[in-house]
Design an enzyme around this catalytic site. Structure first.
Site, mmCIF file in Angstrom:
data_model
loop_
_atom_site.group_PDB
_atom_site.id
_atom_site.type_symbol
_atom_site.label_atom_id
_atom_site.label_comp_id
_atom_site.label_asym_id
_atom_site.label_seq_id
_atom_site.Cartn_x
_atom_site.Cartn_y
_atom_site.Cartn_z
ATOM 1 N N HIS A 285 46.503 46.522 39.514
ATOM 2 C CA HIS A 285 45.386 46.905 40.374
ATOM 3 C C HIS A 285 45.933 47.373 41.708
ATOM 4 C CE1 HIS A 285 41.937 44.342 38.802
ATOM 5 N NE2 HIS A 285 42.930 44.047 38.010
ATOM 6 N N HIS A 328 44.042 35.047 44.064
ATOM 7 C CA HIS A 328 44.750 35.368 45.312
ATOM 8 C C HIS A 328 44.274 34.503 46.469
ATOM 9 C CE1 HIS A 328 41.768 38.285 47.349
ATOM 10 N NE2 HIS A 328 41.137 37.776 46.332
ATOM 11 N N GLU A 334 36.556 36.909 53.167
ATOM 12 C CA GLU A 334 35.782 37.762 52.268
ATOM 13 C C GLU A 334 34.375 37.212 52.062
ATOM 14 O OE1 GLU A 334 37.913 38.081 48.593
ATOM 15 O OE2 GLU A 334 39.844 38.358 49.573
ATOM 16 N N HIS A 358 34.774 33.453 50.616
ATOM 17 C CA HIS A 358 36.143 32.994 50.406
ATOM 18 C C HIS A 358 36.860 33.243 51.722
ATOM 19 C CE1 HIS A 358 34.985 34.276 46.115
ATOM 20 N NE2 HIS A 358 34.751 32.988 46.263
ATOM 21 N N HIS A 364 41.191 31.774 45.352
ATOM 22 C CA HIS A 364 40.044 32.160 44.526
ATOM 23 C C HIS A 364 40.474 33.227 43.533
ATOM 24 C CE1 HIS A 364 39.962 35.067 47.840
ATOM 25 N NE2 HIS A 364 39.247 35.863 47.091
HETATM 26 FE FE LIG Z 1 39.105 37.959 47.050
#
Ligand SMILES: [Fe+2]
Length: 425
Positions: A285, A328, A334, A358, A364
């Protein structure tokens, strides 16, 4: 009434609702046409570099300066609910969609501040609010604390601003600049969604680097309304958010009386389906920053005061790759919302209208069910359909309001329970 729009992001626009209202060649003529008042609205400091400088000149029936003193607004309890000084646990948090508010609730009283960082007086930080309302505003709101990004989740909105009318439905978003007065009407009778409130530098389109000249949010897909005004001499309540509190006063006229304007500080709307999503065609990604629609830079290069990031329908084609978002921990914080459908890292519990947080360094990623599914899925090209999630990512850790802390899901940590231990040879 249908509204006309002018395409472009941050362009210099000139528009008049009455022919001859807009002065030619000067901003503040001695006597503007028809006795209009010339007024400058500055979105950046006067001396901001030219490529960042944003301001518009408004030509209106009465000057904004003509108003009585503001008094505290006592009614709202959840919008601008103040900060919470107790130590904040480093836990991940998630919220169900807010219930519909009692009948007769307009957008102002239907707003609930959930997450906020920094003090608006710092001119940094961002707040994430949710709204649920079922009555047209009969008054006018103005936010001195930041620009507002409306992300409807259900129900259309008509946002009547000083600079024009904006119509949006779920799947579209709109921005109202700091200091621009507006009224929200509800064509469907009720509406719910999210509002990001940016206290910091103005949202802009991100640089594209190696992506090249095209992609992500394309400037021509942002639509600014043409000049529109109402000539209404009747008592009009104005509610202002200023330094985190609400204040009110009443005018003897509607302040939505700008007959013509020109400049590059203006509201806009954007259809999220026009976002040109870019991602891998080989493996792994890119970081989710590849999905950035808008960014509000901080003073540190590359570290955003706020990024508005989309997770739209898209093809997944990566080979030998765990395709949902990975596990991560992030130095950025976030906040995520869901406009429609499902989010590919969460099997359940994150519903449209819900919210998750988060914060700084919280571990998470996919929940157990999503991890199991994606770890064993055949990696055929696959299209994620019918979804639209978004993230307001900020370099400043979020502090949930007291209301948000009292209404968080109790069992969110359980979605990461019982992962099987890796087996070494
Ligand atoms: Fe995230």
């Amino acid at each position: 009434m249908t509204t006309s729009y002018i395409p472009g992001f941050g362009n210099h626009i000139a528009t008049e609702a009455v022919p001859g209202a807009l002065p030619i060649g000067r901003n503040s003529p001695q006597r503007p046409a028809y006795g209009l008042y010339a007024e400058q609205l500055s979105g950046t400091a006067f001396t901001a570099p030219r490529h960042e400088n944003r301001r518009s000149w408004l030509y209106r029936l009465r000057p904004t300066a003509e108003h009585p003193p503001y008094e505290p607004y006592e009614a709202a309890v959840r919008f601008a609910a103040g900060s919470h000084d107790a130590p904040l646990p480093p836990n991940r948090l998630r919220w169900d969609p807010a219930p519909m508010t009692p009948p007769g609730t307009d957008w102002i009283d239907g707003m609930t501040t959930m997450l906020v960082n920094r003090d608006p007086a710092d001119l940094e930080g961002v707040a994430v609010n949710v709204y649920a309302c079922n009555r047209n505003m009969e008054r006018v709101f103005v936010d001195a604390d930041g620009e507002l990004v409306f992300l409807p989740q259900s129900g259309r909105l008509t946002i009547l601003t000083e600079l024009g009318r904006i119509d949006i439905a779920p799947g579209q978003i709109a921005l109202v600049p700091r200091g621009v007065r507006f009224r929200v009407e509800l064509p469907d009778g009720e509406a719910a969604g999210y509002v990001a409130e940016n206290h910091g530098s103005l949202f802009r389109l991100p640089d594209l680097g190696p992506i090249g000249a095209n992609g992500l949010g394309n400037p021509r897909d942002f639509e600014t309304p043409v000049a529109w005004f109402e000539d209404r001499d009747e008592p009009t309540q104005v509610v202002q958010k200023f330094l985190g509190s609400l204040w009110t006063m009443t005018l003897d006229h509607s302040p939505l009386d700008v007959v013509a304007w020109h400049g590059n500080l203006a509201p806009w709307r954007y259809d999220l389906s026009r976002f040109n999503t870019i991602n891998t065609v080989s493996f792994d990604h890119p970081d989710p920053s590849i999905f950035t629609l808008l960014t509000s830079p901080s003073d540190v290069p590359g570290r955003a005061n706020a990024d508005l990031v989309l997770f739209p329908p898209r093809w997944m084609v990566a080979e030998d790759t765990f395709r949902p978002p990975w596990f991560h921990r992030n130095v950025m914080s976030e906040a995520m919302g869901l406009i429609t459908g499902a989010y590919d890292a969460k099997a359940e519990g994150f519903r449209p209208g819900g919210l998750s947080l988060h914060n700084l360094m919280a571990g998470h990623g996919p929940d157990l069910a999503s991890w199991q599914g994606a770890s064993h899925a055949a990696l055929n090209p696959h299209r994620i359909e019918g979804t639209m999630a978004f993230m307001v990512e900020s370099c400043w850790p979020y502090r949930p309001t007291a209301h948000a802390l009292a209404h968080a899901q109790l069992d969110y940590d359980a979605v990461w329970k019982d992962f099987p231990k890796a087996k070494l040879p």
